[in-house]
Design an enzyme around this catalytic site. Structure first.
Site, short mmCIF file in Angstrom:
data_model
loop_
_atom_site.label_atom_id
_atom_site.label_comp_id
_atom_site.label_asym_id
_atom_site.label_seq_id
_atom_site.Cartn_x
_atom_site.Cartn_y
_atom_site.Cartn_z
N LYS A 22 -34.75 -28.47 -23.16
CA LYS A 22 -36.16 -28.78 -23.01
C LYS A 22 -36.62 -28.58 -21.57
CE LYS A 22 -37.65 -33.05 -24.05
NZ LYS A 22 -38.58 -33.73 -23.12
N SER A 23 -35.84 -29.06 -20.62
CA SER A 23 -36.22 -28.93 -19.21
C SER A 23 -36.31 -27.47 -18.79
CB SER A 23 -35.21 -29.65 -18.32
OG SER A 23 -35.21 -31.04 -18.57
N GLY A 95 -44.15 -35.77 -20.34
CA GLY A 95 -44.26 -36.14 -18.94
C GLY A 95 -43.83 -35.01 -18.02
N GLN A 172 -38.52 -34.24 -11.78
CA GLN A 172 -39.93 -33.95 -12.04
C GLN A 172 -40.75 -34.03 -10.77
OE1 GLN A 172 -41.31 -36.45 -15.24
NE2 GLN A 172 -39.87 -35.61 -16.71
N ASP A 319 -31.59 -39.77 -19.73
CA ASP A 319 -32.09 -39.59 -21.10
C ASP A 319 -31.06 -39.95 -22.15
OD1 ASP A 319 -34.64 -38.77 -20.35
OD2 ASP A 319 -34.07 -36.66 -20.24
N LYS A 346 -40.54 -44.62 -19.99
CA LYS A 346 -40.40 -43.37 -20.74
C LYS A 346 -41.40 -43.38 -21.89
CE LYS A 346 -36.99 -41.17 -18.60
NZ LYS A 346 -37.09 -39.77 -18.13
N ARG A 350 -37.46 -48.01 -23.31
CA ARG A 350 -36.23 -47.72 -24.06
C ARG A 350 -35.20 -48.84 -23.96
NH1 ARG A 350 -35.82 -41.20 -22.84
NH2 ARG A 350 -37.27 -40.59 -24.49
N ARG A 395 -35.78 -39.95 -28.82
CA ARG A 395 -34.39 -40.30 -28.51
C ARG A 395 -33.98 -41.61 -29.17
NH1 ARG A 395 -33.22 -36.11 -25.39
NH2 ARG A 395 -34.73 -35.44 -23.83
#
Length: 434
Positions: A22-23, A95, A172, A319, A346, A350, A395
Protein backbone atom coordinates in the site's frame (compact mmCIF):
# COMPACT_ATOMS: atom_id res chain seq x y z
CA UNK A 1 -21.49 -6.75 5.67
CA UNK A 2 -21.07 -9.22 8.52
CA UNK A 3 -18.70 -12.14 8.00
CA UNK A 4 -18.64 -15.48 9.81
CA UNK A 5 -15.26 -17.22 10.08
CA UNK A 6 -15.18 -20.85 11.16
CA UNK A 7 -12.34 -22.58 12.97
CA UNK A 8 -9.59 -23.88 10.64
CA UNK A 9 -9.71 -27.41 12.01
CA UNK A 10 -7.05 -28.99 9.79
CA UNK A 11 -4.68 -26.06 9.37
CA UNK A 12 -3.64 -23.83 6.46
CA UNK A 13 -1.60 -24.82 3.43
CA UNK A 14 -0.68 -23.35 0.05
CA UNK A 15 0.85 -20.40 -1.75
CA UNK A 16 -0.37 -16.82 -1.33
CA UNK A 17 0.50 -14.04 -3.76
CA UNK A 18 0.50 -11.03 -1.46
CA UNK A 19 -1.28 -7.89 -2.77
CA UNK A 20 0.84 -4.90 -3.74
CA UNK A 21 2.34 -2.82 -0.96
CA UNK A 22 0.00 0.00 0.00
CA UNK A 23 2.76 2.46 0.90
CA UNK A 24 4.68 1.82 -2.32
CA UNK A 25 1.51 1.93 -4.44
CA UNK A 26 0.61 5.39 -3.10
CA UNK A 27 4.06 6.74 -3.85
CA UNK A 28 4.34 5.07 -7.26
CA UNK A 29 1.24 6.80 -8.62
CA UNK A 30 2.15 10.17 -7.05
CA UNK A 31 5.71 10.34 -8.39
CA UNK A 32 4.71 8.86 -11.76
CA UNK A 33 2.00 11.52 -11.97
CA UNK A 34 4.66 14.22 -11.49
CA UNK A 35 7.05 12.74 -14.05
CA UNK A 36 7.63 13.70 -17.67
CA UNK A 37 6.75 10.30 -19.12
CA UNK A 38 4.56 7.22 -18.83
CA UNK A 39 5.24 4.59 -16.18
CA UNK A 40 3.84 1.05 -16.41
CA UNK A 41 3.17 -0.03 -12.80
CA UNK A 42 2.61 -3.73 -12.14
CA UNK A 43 1.09 -5.28 -9.00
CA UNK A 44 -0.41 -1.90 -8.05
CA UNK A 45 -2.74 -2.33 -5.08
CA UNK A 46 -6.25 -1.83 -6.44
CA UNK A 47 -7.75 -1.18 -3.02
CA UNK A 48 -9.78 1.80 -1.85
CA UNK A 49 -6.92 3.79 -0.30
CA UNK A 50 -4.66 3.61 -3.34
CA UNK A 51 -7.50 4.20 -5.80
CA UNK A 52 -8.27 7.40 -3.88
CA UNK A 53 -4.70 8.52 -4.58
CA UNK A 54 -5.06 7.64 -8.27
CA UNK A 55 -8.27 9.67 -8.54
CA UNK A 56 -6.62 12.59 -6.77
CA UNK A 57 -3.68 12.58 -9.19
CA UNK A 58 -6.10 12.53 -12.13
CA UNK A 59 -7.80 15.63 -10.73
CA UNK A 60 -4.39 17.31 -10.68
CA UNK A 61 -3.62 16.52 -14.33
CA UNK A 62 -2.10 13.04 -14.50
CA UNK A 63 -3.59 10.50 -16.91
CA UNK A 64 -4.14 6.98 -15.59
CA UNK A 65 -5.12 3.88 -17.55
CA UNK A 66 -6.31 0.84 -15.60
CA UNK A 67 -5.41 -2.35 -17.46
CA UNK A 68 -7.25 -5.68 -17.38
CA UNK A 69 -4.25 -7.44 -15.81
CA UNK A 70 -4.37 -5.15 -12.77
CA UNK A 71 -1.47 -2.96 -13.85
CA UNK A 72 -1.81 0.76 -14.47
CA UNK A 73 -0.15 3.17 -16.87
CA UNK A 74 0.45 6.63 -15.43
CA UNK A 75 1.28 9.53 -17.74
CA UNK A 76 2.64 12.41 -15.72
CA UNK A 77 1.93 16.09 -16.09
CA UNK A 78 5.46 17.11 -15.09
CA UNK A 79 6.65 18.34 -11.72
CA UNK A 80 5.55 21.91 -12.57
CA UNK A 81 2.52 20.92 -14.66
CA UNK A 82 -0.16 20.21 -12.07
CA UNK A 83 -3.43 22.06 -12.52
CA UNK A 84 -5.92 23.38 -10.01
CA UNK A 85 -8.51 20.67 -9.28
CA UNK A 86 -12.03 21.62 -10.32
CA UNK A 87 -13.47 20.05 -7.18
CA UNK A 88 -12.63 18.90 -3.66
CA UNK A 89 -10.12 16.04 -3.47
CA UNK A 90 -11.51 13.14 -1.44
CA UNK A 91 -8.82 11.20 0.42
CA UNK A 92 -11.34 8.61 1.62
CA UNK A 93 -9.83 6.74 4.57
CA UNK A 94 -6.20 7.29 3.59
CA UNK A 95 -3.98 9.19 5.99
CA UNK A 96 -0.99 8.42 3.77
CA UNK A 97 -2.57 10.02 0.72
CA UNK A 98 -3.66 13.09 2.66
CA UNK A 99 -0.38 13.78 4.45
CA UNK A 100 1.76 13.24 1.36
CA UNK A 101 -0.49 15.28 -0.90
CA UNK A 102 -0.57 18.17 1.56
CA UNK A 103 3.22 18.33 1.23
CA UNK A 104 3.12 17.98 -2.55
CA UNK A 105 0.47 20.68 -2.99
CA UNK A 106 1.56 23.18 -0.33
CA UNK A 107 4.02 24.86 -2.78
CA UNK A 108 1.57 25.03 -5.71
CA UNK A 109 0.19 28.35 -7.06
CA UNK A 110 -3.44 27.22 -6.78
CA UNK A 111 -6.03 26.41 -4.13
CA UNK A 112 -6.75 22.84 -3.06
CA UNK A 113 -9.31 21.54 -0.59
CA UNK A 114 -9.33 18.04 0.90
CA UNK A 115 -12.09 16.00 2.45
CA UNK A 116 -12.32 12.36 3.55
CA UNK A 117 -14.47 9.85 5.39
CA UNK A 118 -15.58 10.09 9.02
CA UNK A 119 -12.51 8.27 10.34
CA UNK A 120 -10.09 10.53 8.47
CA UNK A 121 -11.89 13.61 9.83
CA UNK A 122 -10.77 12.51 13.30
CA UNK A 123 -7.12 11.98 12.42
CA UNK A 124 -4.77 14.88 13.30
CA UNK A 125 -2.83 16.53 10.48
CA UNK A 126 -1.00 19.14 12.56
CA UNK A 127 2.15 17.04 12.50
CA UNK A 128 2.67 17.85 8.80
CA UNK A 129 0.99 21.26 8.73
CA UNK A 130 3.24 22.84 11.39
CA UNK A 131 6.57 22.30 9.57
CA UNK A 132 5.02 23.09 6.17
CA UNK A 133 3.80 26.38 7.60
CA UNK A 134 7.35 27.00 8.81
CA UNK A 135 8.42 26.60 5.16
CA UNK A 136 5.95 29.32 4.17
CA UNK A 137 2.83 27.30 3.31
CA UNK A 138 -0.66 28.60 4.05
CA UNK A 139 -2.91 25.79 5.22
CA UNK A 140 -6.21 26.10 7.07
CA UNK A 141 -8.52 23.56 8.62
CA UNK A 142 -10.71 22.79 11.60
CA UNK A 143 -9.53 22.77 15.21
CA UNK A 144 -6.61 25.16 14.83
CA UNK A 145 -5.64 23.93 11.37
CA UNK A 146 -5.36 20.30 12.48
CA UNK A 147 -8.40 18.50 11.08
CA UNK A 148 -10.31 18.03 7.84
CA UNK A 149 -11.62 19.71 5.82
CA UNK A 150 -8.24 21.23 4.96
CA UNK A 151 -7.59 23.93 2.37
CA UNK A 152 -4.20 24.86 0.95
CA UNK A 153 -4.07 28.52 -0.05
CA UNK A 154 -1.39 29.63 -2.56
CA UNK A 155 1.64 30.77 -0.58
CA UNK A 156 2.52 34.47 -0.72
CA UNK A 157 5.99 33.56 -1.97
CA UNK A 158 7.98 30.46 -2.83
CA UNK A 159 8.48 27.99 0.00
CA UNK A 160 11.94 27.93 1.58
CA UNK A 161 13.88 24.93 2.79
CA UNK A 162 14.22 24.18 6.50
CA UNK A 163 16.07 21.77 8.76
CA UNK A 164 13.44 19.90 10.72
CA UNK A 165 13.95 17.47 13.57
CA UNK A 166 10.88 15.26 13.60
CA UNK A 167 9.36 14.76 17.07
CA UNK A 168 8.59 11.10 16.24
CA UNK A 169 9.76 8.66 13.58
CA UNK A 170 7.14 9.03 10.85
CA UNK A 171 7.50 8.10 7.18
CA UNK A 172 4.40 10.11 6.30
CA UNK A 173 5.76 13.30 7.86
CA UNK A 174 9.22 12.77 6.33
CA UNK A 175 7.70 12.10 2.89
CA UNK A 176 5.43 15.13 3.07
CA UNK A 177 8.39 17.44 3.77
CA UNK A 178 10.55 15.85 1.06
CA UNK A 179 7.77 16.34 -1.50
CA UNK A 180 7.44 19.99 -0.48
CA UNK A 181 11.24 20.31 -0.54
CA UNK A 182 11.28 19.47 -4.28
CA UNK A 183 9.73 22.91 -4.88
CA UNK A 184 11.41 24.97 -2.15
CA UNK A 185 14.28 27.45 -2.35
CA UNK A 186 17.42 26.05 -0.80
CA UNK A 187 17.73 22.66 0.83
CA UNK A 188 15.27 20.89 3.07
CA UNK A 189 16.73 18.51 5.66
CA UNK A 190 14.57 16.10 7.62
CA UNK A 191 16.10 14.45 10.68
CA UNK A 192 14.39 11.27 11.83
CA UNK A 193 14.71 10.32 15.54
CA UNK A 194 14.59 6.65 14.57
CA UNK A 195 14.25 4.31 11.60
CA UNK A 196 11.05 5.00 9.65
CA UNK A 197 10.00 3.63 6.27
CA UNK A 198 12.21 4.82 3.43
CA UNK A 199 9.99 4.01 0.43
CA UNK A 200 9.89 7.67 -0.63
CA UNK A 201 13.68 8.02 -0.66
CA UNK A 202 14.12 4.79 -2.64
CA UNK A 203 11.50 5.76 -5.18
CA UNK A 204 12.73 9.33 -5.55
CA UNK A 205 16.14 7.93 -6.45
CA UNK A 206 14.48 5.70 -9.07
CA UNK A 207 13.01 8.89 -10.59
CA UNK A 208 16.42 10.56 -10.72
CA UNK A 209 16.14 12.78 -7.64
CA UNK A 210 19.43 13.61 -5.92
CA UNK A 211 19.10 12.98 -2.19
CA UNK A 212 21.77 13.30 0.48
CA UNK A 213 21.31 10.60 3.09
CA UNK A 214 23.44 10.60 6.24
CA UNK A 215 22.22 8.13 8.82
CA UNK A 216 18.68 9.20 9.74
CA UNK A 217 19.04 12.57 8.01
CA UNK A 218 17.73 13.17 4.47
CA UNK A 219 18.35 16.35 2.46
CA UNK A 220 16.67 17.39 -0.78
CA UNK A 221 17.01 20.48 -2.96
CA UNK A 222 14.81 21.92 -5.68
CA UNK A 223 13.99 19.40 -8.43
CA UNK A 224 13.50 20.39 -12.08
CA UNK A 225 12.06 17.11 -13.35
CA UNK A 226 11.27 13.53 -12.45
CA UNK A 227 12.64 11.04 -14.97
CA UNK A 228 10.06 8.33 -15.46
CA UNK A 229 11.26 4.72 -15.45
CA UNK A 230 9.50 2.64 -18.10
CA UNK A 231 8.24 0.05 -15.63
CA UNK A 232 7.90 -0.34 -11.89
CA UNK A 233 6.89 -3.47 -9.96
CA UNK A 234 5.22 -2.94 -6.59
CA UNK A 235 6.33 -5.58 -4.03
CA UNK A 236 3.83 -7.53 -1.97
CA UNK A 237 2.79 -5.72 1.21
CA UNK A 238 4.46 -7.18 4.29
CA UNK A 239 1.68 -5.66 6.41
CA UNK A 240 -0.76 -7.89 4.51
CA UNK A 241 1.60 -10.86 4.65
CA UNK A 242 1.73 -10.45 8.45
CA UNK A 243 -1.77 -11.91 8.83
CA UNK A 244 -0.71 -15.15 7.13
CA UNK A 245 2.59 -15.25 9.04
CA UNK A 246 0.68 -15.23 12.31
CA UNK A 247 -2.09 -17.53 11.07
CA UNK A 248 0.39 -20.18 9.89
CA UNK A 249 2.36 -19.87 13.15
CA UNK A 250 -0.57 -20.39 15.53
CA UNK A 251 -2.90 -22.75 13.62
CA UNK A 252 -1.78 -26.38 14.01
CA UNK A 253 -0.49 -28.26 10.93
CA UNK A 254 -0.02 -25.12 8.83
CA UNK A 255 2.57 -24.59 6.09
CA UNK A 256 2.15 -21.46 3.96
CA UNK A 257 4.36 -19.92 1.27
CA UNK A 258 4.04 -16.16 0.80
CA UNK A 259 5.20 -14.98 -2.62
CA UNK A 260 6.98 -11.74 -3.63
CA UNK A 261 6.84 -9.98 -0.26
CA UNK A 262 8.61 -6.66 0.26
CA UNK A 263 11.33 -7.15 2.87
CA UNK A 264 12.57 -3.58 3.20
CA UNK A 265 14.44 -3.49 6.52
CA UNK A 266 12.33 -0.52 7.67
CA UNK A 267 9.27 -2.81 7.51
CA UNK A 268 10.48 -6.19 8.76
CA UNK A 269 9.91 -5.66 12.48
CA UNK A 270 7.06 -8.19 12.28
CA UNK A 271 9.50 -10.90 11.19
CA UNK A 272 11.97 -10.00 13.94
CA UNK A 273 9.32 -10.15 16.67
CA UNK A 274 7.71 -13.37 15.44
CA UNK A 275 11.11 -15.06 15.24
CA UNK A 276 11.89 -13.85 18.76
CA UNK A 277 8.61 -15.47 19.81
CA UNK A 278 9.75 -18.75 18.26
CA UNK A 279 8.04 -18.65 14.86
CA UNK A 280 9.32 -20.95 12.08
CA UNK A 281 9.99 -18.43 9.28
CA UNK A 282 12.27 -19.01 6.28
CA UNK A 283 13.15 -16.24 3.79
CA UNK A 284 14.52 -17.14 0.37
CA UNK A 285 14.76 -16.10 -3.30
CA UNK A 286 15.71 -12.50 -2.47
CA UNK A 287 15.84 -9.99 -5.31
CA UNK A 288 15.11 -6.29 -5.98
CA UNK A 289 12.68 -4.21 -8.03
CA UNK A 290 12.74 -0.42 -8.16
CA UNK A 291 15.17 -0.35 -5.27
CA UNK A 292 12.87 -2.41 -3.03
CA UNK A 293 14.04 -5.83 -1.75
CA UNK A 294 11.59 -8.68 -2.34
CA UNK A 295 11.56 -12.31 -1.18
CA UNK A 296 9.41 -15.41 -0.67
CA UNK A 297 8.58 -16.33 2.92
CA UNK A 298 7.67 -19.79 4.22
CA UNK A 299 5.91 -20.07 7.60
CA UNK A 300 5.09 -23.29 9.46
CA UNK A 301 3.19 -23.77 12.71
CA UNK A 302 5.26 -23.60 15.86
CA UNK A 303 5.06 -23.04 19.60
CA UNK A 304 5.36 -19.37 20.55
CA UNK A 305 6.39 -17.66 23.77
CA UNK A 306 5.80 -14.16 25.08
CA UNK A 307 8.15 -11.24 24.46
CA UNK A 308 8.46 -7.57 25.36
CA UNK A 309 9.17 -4.71 22.97
CA UNK A 310 8.72 -0.96 22.82
CA UNK A 311 9.20 2.31 21.02
CA UNK A 312 12.58 1.48 19.47
CA UNK A 313 11.11 -1.03 17.02
CA UNK A 314 7.65 0.53 16.74
CA UNK A 315 8.22 2.47 13.46
CA UNK A 316 9.06 -0.87 11.79
CA UNK A 317 5.83 -2.65 12.83
CA UNK A 318 3.26 -0.10 14.02
CA UNK A 319 0.58 -1.40 11.61
CA UNK A 320 1.16 -5.00 12.70
CA UNK A 321 0.42 -4.57 16.41
CA UNK A 322 -3.17 -5.94 16.20
CA UNK A 323 -2.07 -9.18 14.51
CA UNK A 324 0.96 -9.50 16.83
CA UNK A 325 -1.56 -9.34 19.70
CA UNK A 326 -3.30 -12.36 18.12
CA UNK A 327 0.00 -14.26 18.06
CA UNK A 328 0.61 -13.29 21.69
CA UNK A 329 -2.73 -14.79 22.77
CA UNK A 330 -1.47 -18.19 21.54
CA UNK A 331 1.96 -17.85 23.16
CA UNK A 332 3.25 -19.21 26.44
CA UNK A 333 3.68 -16.38 28.95
CA UNK A 334 3.04 -12.66 28.76
CA UNK A 335 3.75 -10.27 25.90
CA UNK A 336 4.20 -6.59 26.81
CA UNK A 337 3.92 -3.92 24.11
CA UNK A 338 4.76 -0.29 24.92
CA UNK A 339 5.50 2.86 22.91
CA UNK A 340 2.48 2.27 20.67
CA UNK A 341 0.46 5.39 21.51
CA UNK A 342 0.32 6.26 17.79
CA UNK A 343 -2.27 3.47 17.44
CA UNK A 344 -4.83 5.62 19.24
CA UNK A 345 -5.06 7.96 16.22
CA UNK A 346 -5.22 5.44 13.39
CA UNK A 347 -8.44 4.49 11.58
CA UNK A 348 -9.75 3.83 15.07
CA UNK A 349 -8.18 3.67 18.54
CA UNK A 350 -6.53 0.33 17.80
CA UNK A 351 -5.28 -0.25 21.35
CA UNK A 352 -8.80 0.07 22.73
CA UNK A 353 -10.30 -1.95 19.87
CA UNK A 354 -7.86 -4.83 20.40
CA UNK A 355 -8.39 -4.91 24.16
CA UNK A 356 -12.18 -4.65 23.89
CA UNK A 357 -12.81 -7.11 21.04
CA UNK A 358 -10.07 -9.68 21.64
CA UNK A 359 -11.10 -10.04 25.27
CA UNK A 360 -14.44 -11.40 24.03
CA UNK A 361 -12.57 -14.59 23.06
CA UNK A 362 -10.62 -14.84 26.33
CA UNK A 363 -10.23 -12.19 29.01
CA UNK A 364 -6.45 -11.95 28.73
CA UNK A 365 -5.48 -8.43 27.54
CA UNK A 366 -4.77 -5.37 29.68
CA UNK A 367 -4.87 -1.98 27.96
CA UNK A 368 -2.04 0.45 28.78
CA UNK A 369 -1.84 4.14 27.94
CA UNK A 370 0.64 3.39 25.16
CA UNK A 371 0.35 -0.34 24.65
CA UNK A 372 -0.97 -3.72 25.73
CA UNK A 373 -0.14 -6.59 28.03
CA UNK A 374 -1.31 -9.91 26.58
CA UNK A 375 -1.43 -12.87 28.95
CA UNK A 376 -0.71 -15.75 26.58
CA UNK A 377 -3.07 -18.71 26.66
CA UNK A 378 -0.66 -21.23 25.14
CA UNK A 379 -0.68 -23.25 21.92
CA UNK A 380 -4.21 -24.63 22.36
CA UNK A 381 -6.14 -21.97 24.29
CA UNK A 382 -9.78 -22.30 25.21
CA UNK A 383 -11.34 -19.41 23.33
CA UNK A 384 -15.03 -18.59 23.07
CA UNK A 385 -16.84 -18.00 19.81
CA UNK A 386 -17.43 -14.25 19.63
CA UNK A 387 -19.34 -11.58 17.74
CA UNK A 388 -17.04 -8.58 17.31
CA UNK A 389 -16.97 -5.06 15.92
CA UNK A 390 -14.45 -4.16 13.24
CA UNK A 391 -14.73 -0.43 14.00
CA UNK A 392 -14.57 -0.07 10.19
CA UNK A 393 -10.82 -0.66 10.54
CA UNK A 394 -9.34 -3.05 7.99
CA UNK A 395 -6.53 -4.28 10.25
CA UNK A 396 -8.88 -4.95 13.15
CA UNK A 397 -11.24 -6.87 10.85
CA UNK A 398 -8.47 -9.08 9.43
CA UNK A 399 -6.94 -9.70 12.85
CA UNK A 400 -10.32 -10.82 14.17
CA UNK A 401 -10.67 -13.20 11.23
CA UNK A 402 -7.32 -14.86 11.99
CA UNK A 403 -8.20 -15.04 15.69
CA UNK A 404 -11.51 -16.71 14.82
CA UNK A 405 -9.88 -19.19 12.44
CA UNK A 406 -7.30 -20.12 15.08
CA UNK A 407 -9.88 -20.26 17.87
CA UNK A 408 -13.52 -21.28 17.86
CA UNK A 409 -14.83 -18.97 15.14
CA UNK A 410 -16.02 -15.37 14.99
CA UNK A 411 -18.70 -13.17 13.45
CA UNK A 412 -17.26 -9.80 12.38
CA UNK A 413 -19.54 -6.80 11.96
CA UNK A 414 -18.80 -4.54 8.95
CA UNK A 415 -16.06 -6.90 7.84
CA UNK A 416 -15.97 -5.48 4.32
CA UNK A 417 -13.69 -2.67 5.51
CA UNK A 418 -10.87 -5.04 4.48
CA UNK A 419 -11.39 -3.54 0.99
CA UNK A 420 -9.34 -0.56 2.16
CA UNK A 421 -6.12 -2.58 1.80
CA UNK A 422 -6.85 -6.26 1.00
CA UNK A 423 -10.03 -6.86 -1.06
CA UNK A 424 -9.29 -10.58 -1.57
CA UNK A 425 -8.47 -11.33 2.07
CA UNK A 426 -11.47 -13.53 2.92
CA UNK A 427 -11.24 -15.45 -0.36
CA UNK A 428 -7.57 -16.15 0.36
CA UNK A 429 -8.37 -17.42 3.84
CA UNK A 430 -10.85 -19.90 2.41
CA UNK A 431 -8.49 -20.97 -0.38
CA UNK A 432 -5.65 -21.99 1.95
CA UNK A 433 -7.77 -23.98 4.40
CA UNK A 434 -6.88 -27.68 4.20
Amino acid sequence: MNKVIERAERGLEGEVLIPGDKSVSHRSVMLSGLSNGTVHITHFLRAEDCLSTARGMEMLGAKIKHNDDGSIDVTGCGIHGMMEPCGIIDAGDSGTMLRLMIGMLAPQPFLTTFTGDAALYRRPMGRVIVPLTEMGAQIVGRDGNRLLPITIIPAKKKLHGITYKMPVASAQLKSSLLLAGMYAEGETTVIDPGMSRDHTERMMKAFGVNLKIDGNSVTIGAVDELKAPETMAVPGDISSAAFWMVAASIIENSDVLLKNVGVNVTRTGIIDILREMGADITIFDKHESGGEPIADIRVRSSRLHGVSFGKEIMPRLIDEIPIIAVAAMFADGDTTITGAGELRVKETDRLHAVATEFNKFADCIDELDDGLVIHGQGKSPRLSHATCKSYDDHRISMSLAILGAAGDGVEIEHADCVNISYPTFFDTLENIRK
